[in-house]
Write a protein that holds these residues in place. Structure first.
Motif, PDB file in Angstrom:
ATOM      1  N   GLY A 145       0.816  -1.217   0.000  1.00  0.00           N
ATOM      2  CA  GLY A 145       0.000   0.000   0.000  1.00  0.00           C
ATOM      3  C   GLY A 145       0.846   1.261   0.000  1.00  0.00           C
ATOM      4  O   GLY A 145       1.764   1.406   0.802  1.00  0.00           O
ATOM      5  N   ALA A 146       0.532   2.178  -0.926  1.00  0.00           N
ATOM      6  CA  ALA A 146       1.248   3.460  -1.015  1.00  0.00           C
ATOM      7  C   ALA A 146       0.333   4.607  -0.627  1.00  0.00           C
ATOM      8  O   ALA A 146       0.318   5.668  -1.246  1.00  0.00           O
ATOM      9  CB  ALA A 146       1.804   3.670  -2.420  1.00  0.00           C
ATOM     10  N   ALA A 185     -10.706  14.476  12.808  1.00  0.00           N
ATOM     11  CA  ALA A 185      -9.588  14.432  11.862  1.00  0.00           C
ATOM     12  C   ALA A 185      -8.401  13.600  12.328  1.00  0.00           C
ATOM     13  O   ALA A 185      -7.258  14.019  12.254  1.00  0.00           O
ATOM     14  CB  ALA A 185      -9.139  15.867  11.543  1.00  0.00           C
TER      15      ALA A 185
HETATM   16  P1  RFL Z   1      -5.132   4.383   2.709  1.00  0.00           P
HETATM   17  O1  RFL Z   1      -5.046   5.853   2.512  1.00  0.00           O
HETATM   18  O2  RFL Z   1      -6.435   3.733   2.502  1.00  0.00           O
HETATM   19  O3  RFL Z   1      -4.042   3.732   1.747  1.00  0.00           O
HETATM   20  C1  RFL Z   1      -3.975   2.345   1.522  1.00  0.00           C
HETATM   21  C2  RFL Z   1      -3.329   2.086   0.178  1.00  0.00           C
HETATM   22  O4  RFL Z   1      -3.239   0.691  -0.035  1.00  0.00           O
HETATM   23  C3  RFL Z   1      -3.652   0.393  -1.352  1.00  0.00           C
HETATM   24  N1  RFL Z   1      -4.146  -1.001  -1.376  1.00  0.00           N
HETATM   25  C4  RFL Z   1      -3.438  -2.025  -1.870  1.00  0.00           C
HETATM   26  N2  RFL Z   1      -2.227  -2.100  -2.418  1.00  0.00           N
HETATM   27  C5  RFL Z   1      -1.790  -3.302  -2.833  1.00  0.00           C
HETATM   28  N3  RFL Z   1      -2.543  -4.440  -2.731  1.00  0.00           N
HETATM   29  C6  RFL Z   1      -3.767  -4.411  -2.166  1.00  0.00           C
HETATM   30  N4  RFL Z   1      -4.500  -5.530  -2.076  1.00  0.00           N
HETATM   31  C7  RFL Z   1      -4.263  -3.168  -1.701  1.00  0.00           C
HETATM   32  N5  RFL Z   1      -5.413  -2.779  -1.113  1.00  0.00           N
HETATM   33  C8  RFL Z   1      -5.330  -1.471  -0.926  1.00  0.00           C
HETATM   34  C9  RFL Z   1      -4.734   1.409  -1.655  1.00  0.00           C
HETATM   35  O5  RFL Z   1      -4.912   1.606  -3.050  1.00  0.00           O
HETATM   36  C10 RFL Z   1      -4.155   2.653  -0.966  1.00  0.00           C
HETATM   37  O6  RFL Z   1      -3.338   3.416  -1.841  1.00  0.00           O
HETATM   38  O7  RFL Z   1      -4.630   3.937   4.170  1.00  0.00           O
HETATM   39  P2  RFL Z   1      -3.499   4.596   5.121  1.00  0.00           P
HETATM   40  O8  RFL Z   1      -2.208   4.750   4.367  1.00  0.00           O
HETATM   41  O9  RFL Z   1      -3.536   3.789   6.354  1.00  0.00           O
HETATM   42  O10 RFL Z   1      -3.987   6.070   5.420  1.00  0.00           O
HETATM   43  C11 RFL Z   1      -5.185   6.298   6.114  1.00  0.00           C
HETATM   44  C12 RFL Z   1      -5.788   7.644   5.721  1.00  0.00           C
HETATM   45  O11 RFL Z   1      -5.866   7.723   4.314  1.00  0.00           O
HETATM   46  C13 RFL Z   1      -7.167   7.839   6.352  1.00  0.00           C
HETATM   47  O12 RFL Z   1      -7.142   7.444   7.697  1.00  0.00           O
HETATM   48  C14 RFL Z   1      -7.632   9.314   6.285  1.00  0.00           C
HETATM   49  O13 RFL Z   1      -7.884   9.713   4.971  1.00  0.00           O
HETATM   50  C15 RFL Z   1      -8.891   9.511   7.136  1.00  0.00           C
HETATM   51  N6  RFL Z   1      -9.429  10.879   7.063  1.00  0.00           N
HETATM   52  C16 RFL Z   1      -8.852  11.906   7.775  1.00  0.00           C
HETATM   53  N7  RFL Z   1      -7.718  11.699   8.474  1.00  0.00           N
HETATM   54  C17 RFL Z   1      -7.105  12.746   9.134  1.00  0.00           C
HETATM   55  O14 RFL Z   1      -6.065  12.526   9.772  1.00  0.00           O
HETATM   56  N8  RFL Z   1      -7.601  14.032   9.079  1.00  0.00           N
HETATM   57  C18 RFL Z   1      -8.738  14.322   8.392  1.00  0.00           C
HETATM   58  O15 RFL Z   1      -9.107  15.490   8.329  1.00  0.00           O
HETATM   59  C19 RFL Z   1      -9.434  13.240   7.731  1.00  0.00           C
HETATM   60  N9  RFL Z   1     -10.547  13.473   7.034  1.00  0.00           N
HETATM   61  C20 RFL Z   1     -10.588  11.131   6.304  1.00  0.00           C
HETATM   62  C21 RFL Z   1     -11.135  12.450   6.325  1.00  0.00           C
HETATM   63  C22 RFL Z   1     -11.177  10.134   5.534  1.00  0.00           C
HETATM   64  C23 RFL Z   1     -12.306  10.418   4.796  1.00  0.00           C
HETATM   65  N10 RFL Z   1     -12.839   9.363   3.999  1.00  0.00           N
HETATM   66  C24 RFL Z   1     -13.322   9.532   2.702  1.00  0.00           C
HETATM   67  C25 RFL Z   1     -12.677   7.976   4.404  1.00  0.00           C
HETATM   68  C26 RFL Z   1     -12.269  12.741   5.609  1.00  0.00           C
HETATM   69  C27 RFL Z   1     -12.885  11.725   4.867  1.00  0.00           C
HETATM   70  C28 RFL Z   1     -14.158  12.093   4.151  1.00  0.00           C
END
Ligand code: RFL
Ligand code: PHB
Length: 391
Positions: free
Chosen positions: A9-10, A296
């Protein structure tokens, strides 16, 4: 192919871990299912805690964030239209948060991965983990019709909530804890100036609303919606009308309306799996835990996990010590559960629960009034919001 750490995962967890290991001279390869444009294009987090800001600085990736990011020393709560400010900086002895979108963080991390030679394999299909219980784990995947194999010492499962890593842990040794909320967030991005220079979290009898931003010219707004909502029913006009009702007349008078260029519904969930290690597999970020976005915390938790995991792995490879990797799961989970608690509490305080009654709503309003009148309550909110220290 052989490496020390195979990172699945990236997203933020995988990329930050890749950079941290590379800086310490530990070999790692990142395998990502999608391409760069897809990962970078996902509109997600907006608020960085101090741990994340510090890590960007430690990696020498903070120049653009310092230029373009917005430092927030306060945040706002509103109940039924009346807004009050929590002076986080004053209440915490100077701590602040940084408004800098996850998309920007990802761009900085991908650019630096290219120039610094952090290896990323994009479009890696059907990634599978093998022998994580044994001494010689390996990962396989398909790319361009060819089966590939990466032998490694450990696997870091950074593949998010829908990834494959968590599923490689036998159910018998895994415990999961979950709360699914009976609503979602409808989020909109628009190229209009934000209605306030800080965020506003609103409790309203029609449901929660959040006024956020990405820059002085780009607004990010959310409203609570039901899970069976059809996004096609939400014209921009309907969204702006509903948002303004919930923000209340004062904040609404400062809302600039404009065409949305992103509109999505996200479900809300609290989830933790324990432990975060099985054999030679270590989970980090959304692969191990999910928080509702109120507060967040999601991306920031992914960051604190990989800071801890990188310390443990570097100690393991450079000092031939197992102490760090053996302690990783307990250390990470201690912080995870505190962030879970805060995100659950902040969600419970600010959202309309369809199955609850007038008494529950009165409790919310009483708690908001208490926070408004109590410095102790404000300190509690502020120290959690800016992010608890890494211990
Ligand atoms: P990610 O970002 O989901 O990245 C995982 C990566 O793994 C890839 N992947 C694979 N790769 C290879 N083989 C497989 N079988 C795979 N399966 C998946 C995916 O394509 C992806 O690139 O997880 P990571 O790195 O742990 O990061 C987590 C964060 O992205 C997440 O917690 C935040 O976006 C949550 N979030 C917020 N976090 C904050 O700290 N501050 C915020 O203000 C905040 N606002 C939010 C948010 C999440 C939201 N949504 C849509 C869920 C607001 C929203 C609306
Ligand atoms: C955002 O700007 O996307 C955002 C800000 C604060 C939150 C959640 C999301 O609590």
């Amino acid at each position: 192919m052989r490496t020390q750490v195979a990172i699945i995962g990236a997203g933020p967890a995988g990329l930050f871990l890749g950079h941290l290991l590379q800086r310490a001279g530990v070999d790692a390869v990142i395998l990502e299912r999608k391409d760069r444009a897809y990962v970078e294009g996902r509109v997600r987090a907006g608020v960085l805690e101090q741990v994340t800001v510090d890590l960007m600085e430690r990696l020498g990736l903070d120049a653009r964030m310092r230029r373009e990011g917005l430092v927030h020393g306060g945040t706002n709560l509103a109940s039924d239209g009346e807004v009050f400010r929590i002076d986080m900086a004053e209440l915490t002895g100077g701590s602040t948060v940084m408004v800098y979108g996850q998309q920007e963080v990802m761009k900085d991390l991908f650019d630096a991965a290219e120039t610094r030679g952090v290896p990323i394999v994009f479009d890696a299909r059907n990634v599978a983990l093998h022998d994580i219980d044994g001494d010689h784990p390996y990962v396989t995947w398909e790319k361009g019709g060819l089966e590939q194999r990466l032998d490694c010492d450990v696997v870091a499962g950074c593949d998010g909530y829908h990834g494959v890593s968590r599923g490689a842990i036998p159910a018998a040794v895994q415990r999961t804890f979950e709360r699914v909320y009976p609503f979602g967030w409808l989020g909109v991005l628009a190229e209009v100036p934000p209605c306030d220079h800080e965020l506003i979290y609103c409790n309203h009898e029609r449901g929660f609303a959040l006024a956020s931003m990405r820059s002085p010219t780009r607004s990010r707004y959310y409203i609570q919606c039901s899970l069976d909502e059809d996004i096609a029913d939400w014209s921009d006009a309907r969204f702006w009308d509903e948002l303004c009702l919930r923000l209340g007349p004062e904040a609404a008078s400062r809302v600039t309306r404009g065409p949305s260029f992103e509109k999505t519904i996200a479900p809300l969930r609290s989830f933790v799996t324990e432990p975060m290690r099985h054999g030679r597999l270590f989970l980090a970020g959304d692969a191990a835990h999910i928080v509702p976005p109120t507060g967040a915390k999601g991306m920031n938790l992914a960051v604190s996990d990989v800071v801890m995991l990188s310390e443990a792995l570097i100690e393991h490879f450079q000092e031939n010590s197992a102490a760090g990797i053996d302690g990783y799961s307990a250390r990470a989970l201690a912080r995870v559960w505190k962030a879970e608690r805060f995100s659950w509490w902040f969600t419970s305080l600010t959202h309309r629960f369809p199955d609850r009654d007038g008494f529950d709503r009165k409790m919310q309003l009483a708690e908001l009034a208490y926070i408004k009148s109590s410095r102790a309550a404000q300190v509690t909110l502020a120290e959690n919001y800016v992010g608890l220290p890494l211990v």
